[in-house]
Write a protein that holds these residues in place. Structure first.
Motif: not given
Length: 475
Positions: A221-222, A253-255, A261-262, A267-268
């Protein structure tokens, strides 16, 4: 208490399942049911690859329920008739399910709800597959969105909906269950086991979905903002088939994304926008239910498409002579999935270089993708064809040579799926027909024999596409 019938459809999970949460809260015994009724989906009944995934997903859900002391009742036939039979056998007085958004299925659910309520049952439906249901977002004039960015701005700052079941409590089940059709009797697996390659790439269970998400959030994800475009790297979450069959939901997924992540990070934030792109796809499908079969921009239904079975077959089988295109099509055939950047390349190539109707590509994807989601598949193909919501202009023609050189520079992705090119140097990987005879001999490549010559010259294909566009505009 009389039992509650819980009707599973495209929500094949226990965690964060709104209908299941409501059933547990009632405190009554729960009878979980899945009904295989492909005819009710009409022309868009699940394709072969989707049925393979569904078989595995049902097996996994059944095992999860058995671990809790329950059972998954499988039936095949007409949904209303099978529900009524189970209701009669169990004495259930309530039926709960999570909503679907495809037009034919939405209409069916409304009919079933009316019929069961007329039978005297309590019937409730819930949202468990979207962050924002389509009826909750409209333009200032009350019209549905046709462009992604305004839609994104409308919904992006809404609070994330809470999980329906953050932790799974104990469930109550009846002492006995009605009869169930054996899973194998649903004939979801084809007689010829061409799907064996899928088994080395996928584990279609709810636990595997959570594992994929955890792995993605731990590393890829980064760098997702750039990594998502590199098919030669493991830069995506590969959650699309799990999302399609509801083995994980977008709230989960969003939680997790917000927790680990930030969300403002490169990426996020890009990954979150992809989740909302899926939401946008459902928004379009809901408000424009004809789009799986007709262009949103109706004038494109008269576009001068060509039809050539041999050309279409070459594209389907990865025999176009353009390595990045062929690698993508063979990845699809071998694994039931294709990297999203490559999906854009191969669809542009079919629609523009080969001038074939976007619907021909959409139908092939529908049968061969394990994540064949009607909303996303339709939006993606109409995007490539320049005829849908927020579509790329038809005059924008992807260059498959430059796309390959940019996003698979060393040819690692091509080599993975085109073993006949595994010794080709990176310099010529995406233009093997330009390699000197000495290089071709070293690599063991014979253009036109063990690897095809380009089915059409890129410049010729681009010019032909633009000419067709001018003919269409002047018609």
């Amino acid at each position: 208490m009389s039992p509650t019938l819980l009707w599973f459809r495209k929500d094949l999970r226990l965690a964060d399942n709104s209908a299941l949460a409501a059933a547990i809260e009632l405190g009554a015994p729960i009878v979980p049911v899945f009904i295989w009724a492909p005819e009710e989906a009409g022309a868009w009944a699940p394709g072969a690859a989707s049925k393979w995934w569904l078989h595995q997903a049902l097996k996994g859900l059944r095992e999860e329920l058995r671990a809790q002391g329950g059972e998954l009742i499988l039936r095949e036939g007409t949904s209303l008739a099978e529900l009524r039979d189970i209701i009669k056998t169990t004495g259930a007085t309530r039926v709960l399910w999570n909503r679907r958004y495809e037009s034919s299925l939405r209409e069916l659910d409304a009919q079933v709800k009316r019929a069961l309520r007329e039978d005297g049952l309590q019937v409730e439906s819930f949202n468990s597959s979207l962050l924002n249901e389509p009826h909750t977002a409209a333009t200032g004039s009350g019209q549905p969105y046709k462009v992604y960015t305004p839609y994104w701005k409308k919904v992006k700052d809404r609070p994330l909906p809470p999980l329906a079941l953050p932790d799974l409590p104990a469930m109550r089940f009846p002492e006995s269950f009605p009869w169930s059709t054996p899973l194998e009797s649903l004939n979801l697996l084809p007689a010829i086991p061409w799907y064996r390659g899928f088994e080395t790439h996928w584990l279609p269970t709810e636990a595997a979905a959570r594992g994929r998400l955890d792995q993605f959030l731990s590393a890829a994800v980064e760098d997702y903002a750039t990594g998502r475009d590199r098919p030669d790297c493991d830069g995506t979450s590969c959650l699309s088939p799990y999302l399609h069959w509801g083995q994980i939901g977008p709230r989960q997924v969003m939680a997790a994304l917000a927790d680990r992540t930030d969300l403002a990070g490169a990426g996020a934030s890009v990954y979150a926008k992809e989740i909302y792109w899926r939401e946008f796809a459902y928004n379009v499908l809901y408000h424009f239910p004809h789009t799986p079969d007709q262009a949103l921009r109706a004038e494109y239904d008269s576009f001068p498409w060509e039809s050539d079975d041999a050309v279409l077959k070459a594209w389907q089988m990865g025999q176009t002579g353009y390595p990045i295109v062929d690698a993508g099509m063979r990845q699809l055939w071998q694994t039931g999935w294709m990297h999203n950047r490559v999906r854009m390349i191969v669809s542009s190539f079919l629609v523009k270089h080969l001038l074939h109707d976007w619907r021909a590509g959409a139908k092939w994807f529908w049968d061969t993708l394990v994540d064949a989601d009607l909303a996303s598949n339709t939006l993606g193909w109409q995007w490539s064809g320049g005829c849908g919501a927020d579509a790329a202009p038809y005059f924008r023609v992807f260059n498959p040579i430059l796309q390959g050189q940019k996003f698979d520079p060393e040819g690692a992705y091509v080599k993975r799926y085109l073993p006949e090119l595994r010794k080709m140097p990176a310099k010529y990987m995406h233009v093997p027909w330009e390699a000197p005879d000495s290089i071709l001999e070293y690599a063991g490549v014979e253009i036109g024999k063990n690897y095809p010559a380009p089915i059409i010259d890129h410049k010729v294909g681009r010019a032909r596409a633009l000419a067709a566009l001018e003919q269409f505009k002047s018609a």
